[in-house]
Design a protein around this motif. Structure first.
Motif, PDB file in Angstrom:
ATOM      1  N   ASN A   1       1.018  -1.202   0.039  1.00 60.06           N
ATOM      2  CA  ASN A   1      -0.133  -0.224   0.021  1.00 60.06           C
ATOM      3  C   ASN A   1       0.753   0.891   0.076  1.00 60.06           C
ATOM      4  O   ASN A   1       0.610   2.101   0.683  1.00 60.06           O
ATOM      5  CB  ASN A   1      -0.750  -0.330   0.990  1.00 60.06           C
ATOM      6  CG  ASN A   1      -2.166  -0.811   0.852  1.00 60.06           C
ATOM      7  OD1 ASN A   1      -2.393  -1.644   0.198  1.00 60.06           O
ATOM      8  ND2 ASN A   1      -2.005  -1.830   2.326  1.00 60.06           N
ATOM      9  N   VAL A   2       1.482   1.033  -0.698  1.00 61.00           N
ATOM     10  CA  VAL A   2       2.960   2.758  -0.675  1.00 61.00           C
ATOM     11  C   VAL A   2       1.753   3.645  -1.509  1.00 61.00           C
ATOM     12  O   VAL A   2       1.458   3.150  -2.674  1.00 61.00           O
ATOM     13  CB  VAL A   2       4.211   1.740  -1.361  1.00 61.00           C
ATOM     14  CG1 VAL A   2       5.000   3.081  -1.701  1.00 61.00           C
ATOM     15  CG2 VAL A   2       5.301   0.832  -0.564  1.00 61.00           C
ATOM     16  N   SER A   3       1.939   4.745  -1.304  1.00 63.13           N
ATOM     17  CA  SER A   3       1.009   5.042  -2.476  1.00 63.13           C
ATOM     18  C   SER A   3       1.165   5.244  -3.749  1.00 63.13           C
ATOM     19  O   SER A   3       2.470   4.719  -4.272  1.00 63.13           O
ATOM     20  CB  SER A   3       1.285   7.631  -1.705  1.00 63.13           C
ATOM     21  OG  SER A   3       2.468   7.293  -2.598  1.00 63.13           O
ATOM     22  N   ILE A   4       0.080   6.250  -4.437  1.00 62.60           N
ATOM     23  CA  ILE A   4       0.898   5.828  -6.435  1.00 62.60           C
ATOM     24  C   ILE A   4       1.869   6.753  -6.694  1.00 62.60           C
ATOM     25  O   ILE A   4       2.678   7.014  -7.564  1.00 62.60           O
ATOM     26  CB  ILE A   4      -0.638   5.701  -6.691  1.00 62.60           C
ATOM     27  CG1 ILE A   4      -0.419   6.108  -8.593  1.00 62.60           C
ATOM     28  CG2 ILE A   4      -0.841   7.366  -6.829  1.00 62.60           C
ATOM     29  CD1 ILE A   4      -0.438   4.159  -8.987  1.00 62.60           C
ATOM     30  N   LYS A   5       1.772   7.587  -6.496  1.00 62.31           N
ATOM     31  CA  LYS A   5       2.732   8.961  -6.538  1.00 62.31           C
ATOM     32  C   LYS A   5       4.563   8.323  -6.594  1.00 62.31           C
ATOM     33  O   LYS A   5       5.261   8.727  -6.905  1.00 62.31           O
ATOM     34  CB  LYS A   5       3.249  10.358  -5.317  1.00 62.31           C
ATOM     35  CG  LYS A   5       1.593  11.002  -6.035  1.00 62.31           C
ATOM     36  CD  LYS A   5       1.757  12.617  -5.489  1.00 62.31           C
ATOM     37  CE  LYS A   5       0.578  13.254  -5.673  1.00 62.31           C
ATOM     38  NZ  LYS A   5       1.066  14.751  -4.920  1.00 62.31           N
ATOM     39  N   ASP A   6       4.613   7.663  -4.830  1.00 61.95           N
ATOM     40  CA  ASP A   6       5.874   6.729  -4.340  1.00 61.95           C
ATOM     41  C   ASP A   6       6.241   6.198  -5.326  1.00 61.95           C
ATOM     42  O   ASP A   6       7.348   5.594  -5.754  1.00 61.95           O
ATOM     43  CB  ASP A   6       6.056   6.699  -3.157  1.00 61.95           C
ATOM     44  CG  ASP A   6       6.108   7.452  -2.034  1.00 61.95           C
ATOM     45  OD1 ASP A   6       5.736   8.966  -2.385  1.00 61.95           O
ATOM     46  OD2 ASP A   6       5.663   7.440  -1.033  1.00 61.95           O
ATOM     47  N   ILE A   7       5.199   5.630  -5.571  1.00 61.81           N
ATOM     48  CA  ILE A   7       5.348   4.163  -6.892  1.00 61.81           C
ATOM     49  C   ILE A   7       5.707   4.441  -8.146  1.00 61.81           C
ATOM     50  O   ILE A   7       7.072   4.258  -8.656  1.00 61.81           O
ATOM     51  CB  ILE A   7       3.850   3.836  -6.960  1.00 61.81           C
ATOM     52  CG1 ILE A   7       3.787   2.264  -5.722  1.00 61.81           C
ATOM     53  CG2 ILE A   7       3.971   1.894  -7.993  1.00 61.81           C
ATOM     54  CD1 ILE A   7       2.668   1.312  -5.888  1.00 61.81           C
TER      55      ILE A   7
ATOM     56  N   VAL B   1      -2.138   9.898 -13.190  1.00 57.58           N
ATOM     57  CA  VAL B   1      -3.278   9.289 -12.354  1.00 57.58           C
ATOM     58  C   VAL B   1      -3.758   9.455 -11.050  1.00 57.58           C
ATOM     59  O   VAL B   1      -5.120   9.487 -10.672  1.00 57.58           O
ATOM     60  CB  VAL B   1      -2.297   7.459 -11.820  1.00 57.58           C
ATOM     61  CG1 VAL B   1      -3.428   6.783 -11.769  1.00 57.58           C
ATOM     62  CG2 VAL B   1      -2.248   7.246 -13.383  1.00 57.58           C
ATOM     63  N   ALA B   2      -2.828  10.585 -10.114  1.00 58.51           N
ATOM     64  CA  ALA B   2      -2.996  10.721  -9.222  1.00 58.51           C
ATOM     65  C   ALA B   2      -4.721  12.016  -8.559  1.00 58.51           C
ATOM     66  O   ALA B   2      -5.045  12.044  -7.950  1.00 58.51           O
ATOM     67  CB  ALA B   2      -1.988  10.805  -8.256  1.00 58.51           C
ATOM     68  N   HIS B   3      -4.183  12.713  -9.917  1.00 58.21           N
ATOM     69  CA  HIS B   3      -4.607  14.088  -9.778  1.00 58.21           C
ATOM     70  C   HIS B   3      -5.535  14.295 -11.159  1.00 58.21           C
ATOM     71  O   HIS B   3      -6.712  15.008 -10.683  1.00 58.21           O
ATOM     72  CB  HIS B   3      -3.332  15.291 -10.362  1.00 58.21           C
ATOM     73  CG  HIS B   3      -2.710  15.825  -9.767  1.00 58.21           C
ATOM     74  ND1 HIS B   3      -3.180  16.654  -8.092  1.00 58.21           N
ATOM     75  CD2 HIS B   3      -1.516  15.363  -9.619  1.00 58.21           C
ATOM     76  CE1 HIS B   3      -2.027  16.618  -7.590  1.00 58.21           C
ATOM     77  NE2 HIS B   3      -0.761  15.848  -8.019  1.00 58.21           N
ATOM     78  N   TYR B   4      -5.833  13.045 -12.297  1.00 54.45           N
ATOM     79  CA  TYR B   4      -6.659  12.718 -13.254  1.00 54.45           C
ATOM     80  C   TYR B   4      -7.347  11.623 -13.093  1.00 54.45           C
ATOM     81  O   TYR B   4      -7.567  11.311 -11.898  1.00 54.45           O
ATOM     82  CB  TYR B   4      -6.013  13.321 -13.548  1.00 54.45           C
ATOM     83  CG  TYR B   4      -5.352  15.022 -14.566  1.00 54.45           C
ATOM     84  CD1 TYR B   4      -6.815  15.869 -14.431  1.00 54.45           C
ATOM     85  CD2 TYR B   4      -4.432  15.007 -14.165  1.00 54.45           C
ATOM     86  CE1 TYR B   4      -6.373  17.125 -14.543  1.00 54.45           C
ATOM     87  CE2 TYR B   4      -4.266  16.529 -14.393  1.00 54.45           C
ATOM     88  CZ  TYR B   4      -4.832  17.205 -14.226  1.00 54.45           C
ATOM     89  OH  TYR B   4      -4.780  18.812 -14.363  1.00 54.45           O
ATOM     90  N   ASN B   5      -7.505  10.730 -13.856  1.00 59.05           N
ATOM     91  CA  ASN B   5      -7.426   8.937 -13.753  1.00 59.05           C
ATOM     92  C   ASN B   5      -6.903   8.944 -15.343  1.00 59.05           C
ATOM     93  O   ASN B   5      -5.931   9.038 -15.870  1.00 59.05           O
ATOM     94  CB  ASN B   5      -8.618   9.252 -13.931  1.00 59.05           C
ATOM     95  CG  ASN B   5      -8.990  10.402 -15.097  1.00 59.05           C
ATOM     96  OD1 ASN B   5      -8.477  10.319 -16.566  1.00 59.05           O
ATOM     97  ND2 ASN B   5     -10.635  10.479 -15.391  1.00 59.05           N
ATOM     98  N   TRP B   6      -6.697   7.128 -15.139  1.00 58.02           N
ATOM     99  CA  TRP B   6      -5.894   6.169 -15.640  1.00 58.02           C
ATOM    100  C   TRP B   6      -6.503   6.393 -17.560  1.00 58.02           C
ATOM    101  O   TRP B   6      -5.924   5.927 -18.003  1.00 58.02           O
ATOM    102  CB  TRP B   6      -6.499   5.223 -15.405  1.00 58.02           C
ATOM    103  CG  TRP B   6      -6.004   4.367 -13.781  1.00 58.02           C
ATOM    104  CD1 TRP B   6      -7.153   4.361 -12.764  1.00 58.02           C
ATOM    105  CD2 TRP B   6      -4.985   3.956 -13.736  1.00 58.02           C
ATOM    106  NE1 TRP B   6      -5.735   3.472 -11.878  1.00 58.02           N
ATOM    107  CE2 TRP B   6      -4.698   3.588 -12.153  1.00 58.02           C
ATOM    108  CE3 TRP B   6      -3.762   3.314 -14.407  1.00 58.02           C
ATOM    109  CZ2 TRP B   6      -3.493   2.759 -12.210  1.00 58.02           C
ATOM    110  CZ3 TRP B   6      -2.550   3.106 -13.934  1.00 58.02           C
ATOM    111  CH2 TRP B   6      -2.573   2.805 -12.603  1.00 58.02           C
TER     112      TRP B   6
END
Length: 428
Positions: free
Chosen positions: A53-59, A389-394
């Motif tokens: 569950n590491v954040s998507i930004k960090d990944i 992805v974090a600010h908008y979407n896939w």
């Protein structure tokens, strides 16, 4: 002979070559050794972090661990100039890097992303350094040992080994992680590197009398750059390098987080990803590479380079459709098949172009320069993917990748003459 008959015969010859020719077997084994570390520091690594569950930004930032692939041209001249005291000029470097990769994989298996995220990332940077160095030596060995008539089959067999390794580190590793845990998975991958070591000891030695060894480190460093930038003029040289950077940029943007997209975005399981995604990726990337090679022999390198660029851009729209529709096994299989088939086409054209841009006197260092520049896209695009992805979407991510691909195709079309002149390609 029909087109489909040619594809069938080319595929059969690629597989037969592994078992009937010592050189081709070695190409397969060294291709496997080259491909194994890649996903362990990319998509497989991102899945490991996502499970904790590491954040998507960090990944997204994890793509930066692969920066040694981008800068491998800096130390490529050292491997041209110096020979280790065992197994000759090329094989010695290959074996040394393989042993270093094994040690690093064992080391990384001792940690987990929850407690030691930075340590794992740091070790993966080291793995990428050793892997990039191994690639330099393997590419140079291939250039030294393969005769002109063997290079097409040798390249196909090497890609087959490379893709098989990516299936191992991208799919088999997921099965092991699902059944046992991630630490066991990475430890197991270190054992698979023995396959590459076998390739080194089976590999025929090169003739040292035929080797072109620079007389000084200064010449090994300077002459490859001087030759390329003076071939036409600096303006054209910079333009070609820019095209190399952006050719797979859109594809890299779509690919950088696709394992996380399937796991977190669509809630597929690790087993689903291992079977439907990784298996399809292996099969269709190999088919794309073989068919791409056949098409290029018919239409030429430049046109293949141009046409496959827009094919790759359009293929990314399948991921956008999947993101809009949601979890669908059928659409997932179709998306992966189309994406990786298009990627195989693009790879065949891209490698053909890079080989055409190399001067035979400096092919090892120049190929390292070009492939290093190519990796700029996939290394530094990860943070952009994570932020998008974090600010908008896939769907936004995949539509952006399509737009980048279209722009890339337009630039290639406008740069037809300098591309063909720099690579001595037929202008058609």
């Amino acid at each position: 002979m029909s087109f489909f008959t040619e594809v069938k015969l080319a595929t059969i010859e690629s597989f037969k070559g592994i078992f009937t020719s010592r050189k081709m077997l070695v190409m397969f084994l060294l291709g496997f050794s080259s491909g194994l570390p890649l996903l362990l520091t990319m998509s497989t690594l991102t899945l490991w972090y996502a499970e904790y569950n590491v954040s998507i930004k960090d990944i997204g930032l994890l793509s930066l661990v692969a920066f040694p692939y981008t800068f491998k041209f800096l130390w490529a001249p050292l491997m041209d100039r110096f020979t280790l005291p065992f197994l000759g000029r090329r094989r010695g470097w290959i074996l040394a890097m393989q042993l270093c990769i094994i040690g690093s994989l064992i080391f990384v298996s001792l940690y987990n992303p929850q407690n030691h995220p930075l340590i794992i990332a740091g070790i993966c940077v080291v793995i990428c350094f050793f892997s990039a160095s191994q690639d330099i030596a393997i590419n140079a060995y291939q250039a030294d040992i393969l005769l002109e008539k063997e290079r097409a089959l040798g390249s196909a067999v090497s890609v087959l080994g490379y893709r098989t390794a990516m299936f191992t580190s991208g799919s088999v590793a997921l099965f092991i992680a699902a059944v046992a845990n991630w630490n066991v998975a990475y430890l197991s991958m270190s054992a698979f590197m023995i396959i590459g070591i076998a390739g080194v000891f089976l590999a025929p030695s090169t003739n040292p009398k035929q080797a072109h060894i620079p007389s000084s480190l200064q010449k090994a460093v300077l002459l490859p750059f001087k030759e390329f930038f003076s071939r036409l003029n600096i303006k054209y040289a910079i333009l070609i390098l820019f095209i190399i950077v952006i050719y797979k940029l859109g594809d890299a943007l779509a690919f950088s987080l696709n394992s996380v997209f399937f796991l977190k975005g669509l809630n597929f399981s690790l087993i689903d990803i291992g079977v439907a995604y990784k298996t399809n990726a292996l099969i269709f990337s190999i088919l794309g590479s073989i068919i791409g090679g056949i098409i290029i022999t018919r239409i030429g390198v430049y046109r293949g380079f141009l046409y496959f660029s827009i094919v790759m851009a359009c293929a990314n729209l399948m991921y956008m459709l999947l993101a809009l529709v949601g979890k669908s096994y059928v659409l997932m299989g179709m998306s992966v098949a189309i994406e990786y088939f298009a990627g195989g086409l693009g790879t065949s054209a891209f490698i053909a172009l890079l080989l055409s841009l190399c001067n035979q006197s400096f092919s090892a260092t120049q190929f390292a320069i070009f492939s290093s520049i190519d990796s700029l896209g996939r290394v530094f695009i990860g943070p952009l993917a994570g932020i998008t992805v974090a600010h908008y979407n896939w769907p936004t991510l995949f539509s952006l990748s399509f737009l980048i691909g279209v722009i890339t195709t337009l630039i290639i079309y406008l740069a037809k003459k300098p591309l063909c002149k720099m690579g001595n390609l037929k202008i058609s």
